[in-house]
Motif scaffolding. Structure first.
Motif, mmCIF file in Angstrom:
data_model
loop_
_atom_site.group_PDB
_atom_site.id
_atom_site.type_symbol
_atom_site.label_atom_id
_atom_site.label_comp_id
_atom_site.label_asym_id
_atom_site.label_seq_id
_atom_site.Cartn_x
_atom_site.Cartn_y
_atom_site.Cartn_z
ATOM 1 N N TRP A 112 -13.925 -6.632 -5.306
ATOM 2 C CA TRP A 112 -12.883 -6.204 -5.010
ATOM 3 C C TRP A 112 -13.007 -5.106 -6.205
ATOM 4 O O TRP A 112 -12.832 -5.727 -7.302
ATOM 5 N N ARG B 26 -12.351 -0.703 -7.506
ATOM 6 C CA ARG B 26 -11.453 0.895 -7.217
ATOM 7 C C ARG B 26 -11.378 0.853 -6.154
ATOM 8 O O ARG B 26 -10.427 1.806 -5.238
ATOM 9 N N GLN C 185 -2.456 0.802 4.017
ATOM 10 C CA GLN C 185 -0.824 1.360 3.339
ATOM 11 C C GLN C 185 -0.146 2.356 4.364
ATOM 12 O O GLN C 185 0.867 2.489 4.108
ATOM 13 N N ALA D 213 -9.683 -1.013 -3.383
ATOM 14 C CA ALA D 213 -8.167 -1.183 -3.676
ATOM 15 C C ALA D 213 -7.900 0.467 -3.085
ATOM 16 O O ALA D 213 -6.422 0.249 -2.586
ATOM 17 N N ALA D 214 -8.412 1.078 -2.979
ATOM 18 C CA ALA D 214 -8.540 2.520 -2.497
ATOM 19 C C ALA D 214 -7.997 2.289 -0.825
ATOM 20 O O ALA D 214 -6.987 3.411 -0.701
ATOM 21 N N VAL E 175 -6.943 0.155 0.109
ATOM 22 C CA VAL E 175 -6.464 -0.894 1.347
ATOM 23 C C VAL E 175 -4.587 0.440 0.578
ATOM 24 O O VAL E 175 -3.828 0.517 1.956
ATOM 25 N N ARG E 176 -5.020 0.833 -0.009
ATOM 26 C CA ARG E 176 -3.675 1.378 -0.311
ATOM 27 C C ARG E 176 -3.823 2.904 0.406
ATOM 28 O O ARG E 176 -2.582 3.352 0.844
ATOM 29 N N GLY F 161 -1.374 -1.681 -2.784
ATOM 30 C CA GLY F 161 -3.227 -1.704 -2.902
ATOM 31 C C GLY F 161 -3.023 -3.405 -3.007
ATOM 32 O O GLY F 161 -4.624 -3.480 -3.613
#
Length: 232
Positions: free
Chosen positions: A24, A26, A36, A29-30, A32-33, A45
């Motif tokens: 996991w 950046r 979303q 996480a980006a 996932v954002r 995230g």
């Protein structure tokens, strides 16, 4: 559930989580954002229940140590076995953790449990503040928000004596009647699991950028390791 499952699901839907490597970072996480935002979910995230249900329909949100939202804990698990280099020199992996955090860290025989926690948090939660002086274990008493012991919580302990100012820090990985099982760095000079008496607990903390948990115990019925007393 594994991080790679999240990455594969994102990639199949046209998002870009970076390398499908189970780590996991950046880019994941980006992605996932972005997922979303496209699905009218809270853009944090974090793979919480609503995000998981939208990304992988029919998959229930785990409430134990396999919870996919515990990305910092999963990073801690990934680096189990990382150890100091005996004798002269240092393990470059540990030195790189400090460099990534902008810390002037000379050698890995300096206590590094706080550095380990700092790496796991910063490498996975790109918006989470870390405490000043994070090399000092007791500095983690100021981290995030208060919680009761629960899977993934940052657990801060006194070391040598309550008045010494010295401490130890790691992540909650279970408990029995008298001790917590802690996934931490600098435990027998490596990242490992160790048992620490409950009486030594100073604080349990939770990342402020992650939804607060409903604290609950993970009970381990058989303790095979001896108690840890002086983690340095």
């Amino acid at each position: 559930m594994k991080i790679i499952d999240i990455q594969i699901a994102l990639a199949k839907l046209g998002f870009t989580p970076g390398p499908l490597d189970g780590i996991w970072g950046r880019q994941t996480a980006a992605a996932v954002r972005a997922f979303q935002a496209k699905n009218n979910l809270e853009v944090d995230g974090i793979i919480g229940p609503m995000t998981l249900a939208a990304l992988l329909p029919g998959v229930a949100q785990p409430t134990d140590l396999t919870d996919p939202s515990l990305v910092w804990f999963k990073e801690a698990c990934r680096v189990i076995g990382t150890r100091e280099k005996p004798g002269a020199g240092s393990n470059p992996i540990i030195i790189d953790w400090a460099t990534d955090l902008g810390i002037n860290y000379g050698r890995d025989d300096i206590p590094w449990c706080g550095l380990f926690v700092g790496h796991c948090i910063s490498a996975t939660l790109d918006r989470e503040p870390t405490p000043n002086g994070l090399l000092g274990a007791r500095s983690w008493e100021r981290f995030g928000i208060r919680t009761d012991p629960t899977p993934g919580a940052v657990m801060v302990f006194w070391r040598q004596s309550k008045q010494s100012g010295r401490g130890h820090v790691g992540f909650y990985a279970g408990e029995d009647a008298t001790a917590y099982r802690i996934l931490g760095g600098n435990q027998s000079d490596q990242v490992s699991l160790a048992w620490v008496l409950k009486d030594r607990l100073v604080a349990a903390r939770w990342p402020s950028t992650v939804p607060a948990p409903v604290p609950h115990a993970v009970t381990i019925r058989t303790r095979t390791e001896v108690l840890s007393w002086n983690e340095a």
